[in-house]
Design an enzyme around this catalytic site. Structure first.
Site, PDB file in Angstrom:
ATOM      1  N   GLU A 103      49.419  39.743  36.103  1.00  0.00           N
ATOM      2  CA  GLU A 103      50.525  40.147  36.990  1.00  0.00           C
ATOM      3  C   GLU A 103      51.901  39.641  36.560  1.00  0.00           C
ATOM      4  OE1 GLU A 103      49.448  38.989  40.973  1.00  0.00           O
ATOM      5  OE2 GLU A 103      47.770  40.387  41.046  1.00  0.00           O
ATOM      6  N   ASN A 119      46.242  41.768  32.459  1.00  0.00           N
ATOM      7  CA  ASN A 119      45.717  42.353  33.699  1.00  0.00           C
ATOM      8  C   ASN A 119      46.837  42.498  34.726  1.00  0.00           C
ATOM      9  OD1 ASN A 119      43.227  43.075  35.201  1.00  0.00           O
ATOM     10  ND2 ASN A 119      43.701  41.277  36.477  1.00  0.00           N
ATOM     11  N   HIS A 176      43.739  48.258  42.997  1.00  0.00           N
ATOM     12  CA  HIS A 176      43.656  48.060  44.448  1.00  0.00           C
ATOM     13  C   HIS A 176      44.388  49.220  45.109  1.00  0.00           C
ATOM     14  CE1 HIS A 176      41.994  44.072  44.024  1.00  0.00           C
ATOM     15  NE2 HIS A 176      43.002  43.691  43.243  1.00  0.00           N
ATOM     16  N   ASP A 219      39.123  48.356  44.427  1.00  0.00           N
ATOM     17  CA  ASP A 219      38.767  48.566  45.834  1.00  0.00           C
ATOM     18  C   ASP A 219      39.719  49.623  46.394  1.00  0.00           C
ATOM     19  OD1 ASP A 219      41.078  46.988  46.136  1.00  0.00           O
ATOM     20  OD2 ASP A 219      40.062  45.347  47.186  1.00  0.00           O
TER      21      ASP A 219
HETATM   22  C1  XIL Z   1      42.454  37.440  45.636  1.00  0.00           C
HETATM   23  C2  XIL Z   1      41.142  36.957  46.212  1.00  0.00           C
HETATM   24  O1  XIL Z   1      40.313  38.084  46.412  1.00  0.00           O
HETATM   25  C3  XIL Z   1      41.380  36.250  47.516  1.00  0.00           C
HETATM   26  O2  XIL Z   1      40.195  35.635  47.983  1.00  0.00           O
HETATM   27  C4  XIL Z   1      42.467  35.183  47.359  1.00  0.00           C
HETATM   28  O3  XIL Z   1      42.782  34.625  48.622  1.00  0.00           O
HETATM   29  C5  XIL Z   1      43.709  35.761  46.728  1.00  0.00           C
HETATM   30  O4  XIL Z   1      43.377  36.385  45.508  1.00  0.00           O
HETATM   31  N1  XIL Z   1      44.921  40.250  42.188  1.00  0.00           N
HETATM   32  C6  XIL Z   1      44.127  39.366  41.502  1.00  0.00           C
HETATM   33  C7  XIL Z   1      43.051  38.643  42.217  1.00  0.00           C
HETATM   34  O5  XIL Z   1      44.251  39.245  40.284  1.00  0.00           O
HETATM   35  O6  XIL Z   1      42.842  37.361  41.712  1.00  0.00           O
HETATM   36  C8  XIL Z   1      43.331  38.557  43.705  1.00  0.00           C
HETATM   37  O7  XIL Z   1      42.210  37.962  44.352  1.00  0.00           O
HETATM   38  C9  XIL Z   1      43.642  39.925  44.261  1.00  0.00           C
HETATM   39  C10 XIL Z   1      44.855  40.504  43.597  1.00  0.00           C
END
Ligand code: XIL
Length: 369
Positions: free
Chosen positions: A163, A205, A242, A273
């Site tokens: 990110e 990523n 996401h 998801d």
């Molecule tokens: C999220 C987890 O699912 C949660 O449990 C935590 O509180 C926050 O992080 N991008 C990512 C993941 O790269 O690591 C994140 O995971 C979701 C967004």
């Protein structure tokens, strides 16, 4: 690159074998038949791909959870346990207990592991959040080196940097303490990761990089192109994926994945998801699977959790199993789309596995029954 080939039909198989000698026919029949996969991992494996999930260490004692996870998935990402705050809570004091619980569970069950994530602006330990400049750069590189060395040989792919690009229309980097150490922090992290674990695939990523026309997508694309041109060690790009109604699966997803793959990197769907329910959710899942399977170098798909109730955004019911562990419509559409086949991951072409010569070269691919 392997030329994508069309999926064989049963009638084509019969026609093809009918033209062959009895000896070859005997050999063909001696090869185990490939039925349609009845689990996500089996269906994805038909085209040389993995199908993974995020796992939370705290849920490994829940047998309903582990039963589904073990049956359906063959690639495991620690949802939180291998992030910077989890592994290095105090500077230079590493705690691998929970990361190891997940890695050990995966390996004991014959699964591979995606490492997530070596360097990220978020979920940093408190001591790191307060650092800057050379001290922070060195602390970050030390973390990358220590963690990648500790897990050397156990990681299929590492999310080396997570990110790092900004949302919106700039196409530029996200402001963060790591970014303020200098624009070369990302390539420095990749070089440190390569030195520590030369056999892991090294990925960049990010999220909101799915739509080809978005500035953020273009920004990441240009960085990867530049890295490849300058020999910065990068092997793969992860698309978190996401999705929800405000951020739907783009119709040009295939184009995005193919364009990145054409830079000479693998692409992976890393945290899939999709909020929603019913046939609308199922259709969107199907579109993501179809986009990946249409790109030979899209080597695997990971969903971000097992049941809706395990999700980081549980209220959006974004996963493939409901809270009771039942398969949702989205599960069925994903399974069917995996079984419909597509391009074959060139690194896993059946001819390379030793048993597929007849299938691959005479009969048109591994998909014949
Ligand atoms: C999220 C987890 O699912 C949660 O449990 C935590 O509180 C926050 O992080 N991008 C990512 C993941 O790269 O690591 C994140 O995971 C979701 C967004």
């Amino acid at each position: 690159m392997t030329t994508p080939r069309p999926r064989s039909s049963r009638s084509r198989l019969i026609t093809a074998t009918g033209c062959l000698s009895a000896a070859v026919l005997t050999v063909t029949l001696a090869v185990p038949a490939l039925a349609a996969g009845s689990t996500l991992q089996a269906a994805a494996a038909e085209s040389g791909r993995y199908f993974g999930t995020a796992i939370a260490a705290s849920r490994l004692s829940d047998s309903a959870y582990t039963t589904i996870a073990n049956r359906e998935f063959n690639m495991i990402t620690a949802e939180n346990e291998m992030k910077m705050d989890a592994l290095e809570p105090n500077q230079n004091q590493f705690n691998y207990a929970n990361g190891d619980r997940i890695v050990n569970w995966a390996r004991q069950n014959g699964k591979q592991v995606r490492g997530h994530a070596l360097a990220w602006h978020s979920q940093q330990p408190g001591w790191m959040q307060n650092m800057s400049g050379t001290a922070l750069r060195n602390a970050m590189l030390n973390h990358v080196t220590q963690v990648a060395t500790y897990y050397r040989g156990k990681i299929h792919s590492w999310d080396v940097v997570n990110e790092a690009f900004a949302d919106g229309n700039s196409g530029g980097r996200r402001d963060s303490n790591l970014q303020r150490t200098g624009n070369d922090w990302i390539e420095a992290a990749f070089r440190a990761a390569r030195a520590a674990d030369p056999n892991a695939k090294l990925c960049y990523n990010d999220y909101n990089t799915d739509n080809w026309s978005h500035a953020k997508t273009q920004g990441v694309y240009n960085m990867v192109r530049d890295f490849k041109a300058r020999g910065v060690p990068i092997d793969c790009v992860g698309f978190q994926a996401h999705f929800n109604s405000g951020n739907p699966v783009p119709s040009n997803y295939h184009t995005t994945l193919q364009n990145f793959a054409d830079l000479g990197v693998d692409v992976q769907i890393t945290e899939l998801d999709i909020e929603g329910s019913g046939s609308s959710q199922a259709q969107q899942y199907q579109g993501v699977i179809q986009a990946c399977l249409s790109v030979a170098r899209c080597t695997g798909i990971t969903v971000w959790g097992v049941r809706d109730t395990d999700s980081w955004r549980a209220s959006g019911t974004p996963l493939l199993f409901d809270g009771s562990g039942n398969k949702k419509a989205a599960y069925t559409s994903v399974l069917n789309q995996l079984n419909a086949g597509g391009t074959t991951n060139p690194a896993h072409h059946p001819a390379a596995d030793g048993w597929g010569q007849l299938h691959g070269d005479l009969l048109g691919g591994p998909e014949v029954e």
